[in-house]
Design an enzyme around this catalytic site. Structure first.
Site, PDB file in Angstrom:
ATOM      1  N   SER A 172       0.853  -1.188   0.000  1.00  0.00           N
ATOM      2  CA  SER A 172       0.000   0.000   0.000  1.00  0.00           C
ATOM      3  C   SER A 172       0.889   1.237   0.000  1.00  0.00           C
ATOM      4  O   SER A 172       1.698   1.403  -0.912  1.00  0.00           O
ATOM      5  CB  SER A 172      -0.964  -0.031   1.199  1.00  0.00           C
ATOM      6  OG  SER A 172      -1.895   1.026   1.127  1.00  0.00           O
ATOM      7  N   THR A 173       0.793   2.074   1.011  1.00  0.00           N
ATOM      8  CA  THR A 173       1.540   3.326   1.026  1.00  0.00           C
ATOM      9  C   THR A 173       3.041   3.074   0.927  1.00  0.00           C
ATOM     10  O   THR A 173       3.605   2.320   1.705  1.00  0.00           O
ATOM     11  CB  THR A 173       1.243   4.095   2.324  1.00  0.00           C
ATOM     12  OG1 THR A 173      -0.163   4.145   2.521  1.00  0.00           O
ATOM     13  CG2 THR A 173       1.810   5.500   2.264  1.00  0.00           C
ATOM     14  N   HIS A 198      -2.657  -1.042  -3.247  1.00  0.00           N
ATOM     15  CA  HIS A 198      -3.759  -0.098  -3.084  1.00  0.00           C
ATOM     16  C   HIS A 198      -3.479   1.142  -3.920  1.00  0.00           C
ATOM     17  O   HIS A 198      -2.525   1.884  -3.647  1.00  0.00           O
ATOM     18  CB  HIS A 198      -3.924   0.296  -1.613  1.00  0.00           C
ATOM     19  CG  HIS A 198      -4.280  -0.856  -0.725  1.00  0.00           C
ATOM     20  ND1 HIS A 198      -4.011  -0.853   0.620  1.00  0.00           N
ATOM     21  CD2 HIS A 198      -4.898  -2.040  -0.983  1.00  0.00           C
ATOM     22  CE1 HIS A 198      -4.443  -1.985   1.159  1.00  0.00           C
ATOM     23  NE2 HIS A 198      -4.972  -2.726   0.198  1.00  0.00           N
ATOM     24  N   MET A 291      -0.076   1.214   4.996  1.00  0.00           N
ATOM     25  CA  MET A 291      -0.851   1.589   6.170  1.00  0.00           C
ATOM     26  C   MET A 291      -1.979   0.585   6.385  1.00  0.00           C
ATOM     27  O   MET A 291      -2.585   0.099   5.436  1.00  0.00           O
ATOM     28  CB  MET A 291      -1.433   2.998   5.963  1.00  0.00           C
ATOM     29  CG  MET A 291      -2.296   3.505   7.112  1.00  0.00           C
ATOM     30  SD  MET A 291      -2.815   5.228   6.846  1.00  0.00           S
ATOM     31  CE  MET A 291      -3.856   5.060   5.407  1.00  0.00           C
ATOM     32  N   ASP A 294      -4.552  -4.668   6.089  1.00  0.00           N
ATOM     33  CA  ASP A 294      -4.962  -5.515   4.975  1.00  0.00           C
ATOM     34  C   ASP A 294      -3.852  -6.502   4.644  1.00  0.00           C
ATOM     35  O   ASP A 294      -2.695  -6.122   4.462  1.00  0.00           O
ATOM     36  CB  ASP A 294      -5.292  -4.641   3.754  1.00  0.00           C
ATOM     37  CG  ASP A 294      -5.969  -5.423   2.641  1.00  0.00           C
ATOM     38  OD1 ASP A 294      -6.636  -6.437   2.949  1.00  0.00           O
ATOM     39  OD2 ASP A 294      -5.850  -5.022   1.469  1.00  0.00           O
TER      40      ASP A 294
END
Length: 357
Positions: A172-173, A198, A291, A294
Site C-alpha cells: 500500500s503506502t 492499493h 498503512m 490488509d
C-alpha cells in the site's frame, strides 16, 4: 485543553479555491493545522524554510517550476512527507506515479465535478492520509540521486527454482517504489507473481506499464481469466479484487467486484485467501510497506495452509503498518529489508532457506 503538538501542514496549490478548502478541512481538526499556503513551488520553498512543516500537500501540475523537479529537490535537500493532490486524468496519473517514485507518500484524487462539495466529502480521507504521512519515513530513492544512473539489472538466476510455486504480494503506502525494487530484482524465469497494490483505478494500467519497462519479467494489469504463467507479473486493477481460479490447465486470474475488504478493493486479504485455499504449500507470500492491516489475516491463513511468507522490515518501510500487522499475528516466517526481499524469495524457491518458527 490538549497540549499535544499539532501536525504542521504547508498547502501548495495554484488554485485559491483548493487552498481555501484544504485550509478549512485541516484547521477544523484537533490534531493538525495549516502553517502556510503557497501558490507555486517557488513560494513554497520559502514557506517550507520558514515553517518547518511535518507534511506538505502538493498539486501535481504547478506553475513557475515543474512539480516533479521541485519534489526531487525537496527530497534531496530536506526529505519531508508529501501528499500529492492530483486530478485523475491519463496524463495526471503518469505524473503522479512519477511523484510517488520520487518519494511522495501518497496521492489523493481531486474530484472532477463540484470541487467544493467533493473536497469536503474527501475530508476524512485527506486527514487520515495527513496523519499517516506525518509518521512516514521518506527519502529520495537512491537511483534518483545521480540523475544519469541506471537501474540495477536483475540478478542472473543460476539455481533451479521450484516450477510449481506462485508468489502473491501485497503493498500500500510506499508500495510503488517498493514493488519496483522487488520486482526488478527478479529474473525472467521467476514463477508467476500476483500483486495487489492499493491504488486508484486510473493509475494501475500506467503503473503496470512502467514496471514492465524496468523488470525482466513481463508485467501487466490483470484482466479476468488470464492464464497464470512463469515469468509474468499480474497487477490487480484499481477497481477489482484479484484472486486465483483453478482450471484444468492450471490457474487463471479472477477479477471480482465484491464489497471492499478492510476498506479496500482490491484487497490484499482477498488475494492471500485465494492463495491459502488453492495453493497451500505452493504459495509464497510477500507483504510490503503500507498503512493498515490488509493482508495480515490472509497471510496467516496462508501460513496455516503451508505457504512461506516474508515481510518487509520496519527500517525500510515508508509506513510499517501492514508488515507489522502480519508479523504480530504470526503470519511471517522471515523479515527482511526491502533490498533483500527478492533475494530471500529466490533463496526459498531454490531450496536454500529454512522456514523460521
Amino acid at each position: 485543553m490538549s497540549t499535544e503538538r499539532k501536525i504542521r501542514v504547508v498547502v501548495v496549490d495554484d488554485s485559491a479555491l483548493i487552498r481555501e478548502l484544504l485550509g478549512k478541512i485541516i484547521n477544523e481538526q484537533h490534531d493538525m493545522e495549516v502553517v502556510a499556503f503557497a501558490p507555486d513551488p517557488v513560494a513554497a520553498r520559502e514557506r517550507i524554510r520558514e515553517t518547518n512543516p511535518d507534511v506538505i500537500t502538493l498539486d501535481v501540475e504547478m506553475p513557475k517550476m515543474d512539480g516533479l523537479e521541485f519534489l526531487r529537490r525537496l527530497m534531496s535537500l530536506r526529505p519531508t512527507p508529501v501528499l500529492m493532490i492530483s486530478s485523475l486524468t491519463a496524463s495526471g496519473s503518469e505524473t503522479a506515479l512519477r511523484a510517488l517514485e520520487l518519494g511522495a507518500v501518497d496521492c489523493i484524487a481531486k474530484p472532477q465535478l463540484d470541487i467544493s462539495r467533493g473536497m469536503l466529502d474527501y475530508a476524512e480521507k485527506i486527514c487520515e492520509k495527513i496523519r499517516m504521512a506525518a509518521g512516514a519515513h521518506v527519502r529520495l530513492p537512491p537511483r534518483f540521486i545521480q540523475r544519469d544512473s541506471q537501474p540495477a539489472a536483475p540478478r542472473t538466476q543460476t539455481a533451479i527454482l521450484r516450477r510449481d510455486a506462485i508468489i502473491v504480494v501485497g503493498a500500500s503506502t510506499g508500495g510503488t517504489e517498493a514493488l519496483r525494487e522487488f520486482l526488478s530484482a527478479l529474473p525472467a524465469d521467476t514463477p508467476p507473481v500476483l500483486v495487489v497494490q492499493h491504488m486508484p483505478e486510473n493509475f494501475t494500467l500506467s503503473f503496470a506499464r512502467r514496471l514492465d519497462q524496468s523488470c525482466a519479467m513481463s508485467v501487466c494489469e490483470a484482466t479476468d481469466g488470464q492464464p497464470i504463467l512463469p515469468g509474468h507479473v499480474y497487477i490487480a486493477p484499481g477497481h477489482s479484487h484479484l484472486s486465483l481460479r483453478k482450471v484444468p490447465s492450471g490457474f487463471v486470474t479472477e477479477l471480482g467486484q465484491g464489497e471492499p475488504v478492510n476498506r479496500h478493493r482490491p484487497s490484499v486479504d482477498v488475494l492471500f485467501d485465494s492463495a491459502a485455499n488453492l495453493l497451500g504449500k505452493r504459495a509464497v507470500g510477500v507483504i510490503l510497506t503500507g498503512m493498515g492491516r490488509d493482508g495480515a489475516a490472509g497471510m496467516l491463513r496462508m501460513r496455516e495452509a503451508g505457504a512461506f511468507n516474508i515481510g518487509q522490515d520496519q527500517a525500510s518501510c515508508v509506513v510499517y503498518g501492514m508488515p507489522r500487522a502480519a508479523f504480530e499475528v504470526g503470519a511471517v516466517h522471515e523479515v527482511a529489508p526491502l533490498d533483500k526481499v527478492a533475494e530471500r524469495v529466490l533463496a526459498y524457491l531454490a531450496g536454500k532457506t529454512m522456514r523460521e518458527a
